[in-house]
Design a protein around this motif. Structure first.
Motif, short mmCIF file in Angstrom:
data_model
loop_
_atom_site.label_atom_id
_atom_site.label_comp_id
_atom_site.label_asym_id
_atom_site.label_seq_id
_atom_site.Cartn_x
_atom_site.Cartn_y
_atom_site.Cartn_z
N TYR A 175 -9.85 -2.21 19.55
CA TYR A 175 -8.84 -2.55 18.55
C TYR A 175 -8.69 -4.07 18.45
CZ TYR A 175 -4.37 -2.49 16.11
OH TYR A 175 -3.37 -2.68 15.20
N ASN A 229 -8.56 -1.96 10.79
CA ASN A 229 -8.26 -2.40 9.42
C ASN A 229 -6.82 -2.08 9.00
OD1 ASN A 229 -8.31 0.36 9.03
ND2 ASN A 229 -9.97 0.35 7.54
N GLY A 230 -6.02 -1.52 9.91
CA GLY A 230 -4.62 -1.21 9.64
C GLY A 230 -4.38 0.21 9.16
N GLU A 231 -5.44 0.97 8.94
CA GLU A 231 -5.30 2.35 8.47
C GLU A 231 -4.79 3.24 9.59
OE1 GLU A 231 -8.07 5.89 6.51
OE2 GLU A 231 -9.01 4.06 7.25
N ASN A 232 -3.83 4.10 9.25
CA ASN A 232 -3.30 5.05 10.22
C ASN A 232 -4.24 6.26 10.26
OD1 ASN A 232 -1.61 6.24 12.10
ND2 ASN A 232 -0.30 7.14 10.55
N THR A 284 -3.83 3.49 15.07
CA THR A 284 -4.00 2.56 13.97
C THR A 284 -5.36 1.90 14.12
OG1 THR A 284 -1.63 2.16 13.93
CG2 THR A 284 -3.03 0.56 12.79
#
Length: 123
Positions: free
Chosen positions: A18, A72-75, A69
């Motif tokens: 991450y 790229n910030g996508e959940n 997460t």
């Protein structure tokens, strides 16, 4: 049991890859219950918003989910079952096949509506 180990390993990989400093992440929730009949369940959560849970019976059946997460910030949320039909994941981030074209659907409907008689070839 192998499914849960694979998922834990995958989540550890995701946590270590991450973007950002994840080295200080801590486990905020951990429950693990293994019963004599082979059934089990576990659940855990971390301070960097990784959540996972699974329940099942030995190597016969498992169902669970996890979320985290992405860099790229996508959940990312995934639910799965594993049984005699194999591993069956469900998640919005998973690729899906394109729709079947209309001309193929019409051809299949025609073939179904007009069955042919089987021809027996002689030797």
């Amino acid at each position: 049991m192998y499914t849960s180990a694979l998922i834990i390993a995958a989540l550890c990989f995701v946590a270590t890859s991450y973007a950002g400093d994840e080295s200080q992440a801590i486990i905020t929730k951990y429950e693990n219950d293994i019963k004599p009949d082979g059934s089990y369940n576990y659940e855990y959560g971390t301070s960097n918003n990784i959540q996972a849970q699974e329940s099942g019976v030995g190597s016969v059946y498992a169902a669970g989910s996890y979320q985290y997460t992405a860099p790229n910030g996508e959940n990312i949320q995934l639910e799965y079952t594993a049984d005699v039909n194999g591993y069956q994941p469900k998640g919005n981030h998973l690729p899906t096949p394109p729709p079947i074209p209309d001309y193929i659907l019409k051809a299949l409907a025609y073939i179904e509506a007009h069955p042919f008689t089987r021809i027996q070839l002689k030797k």
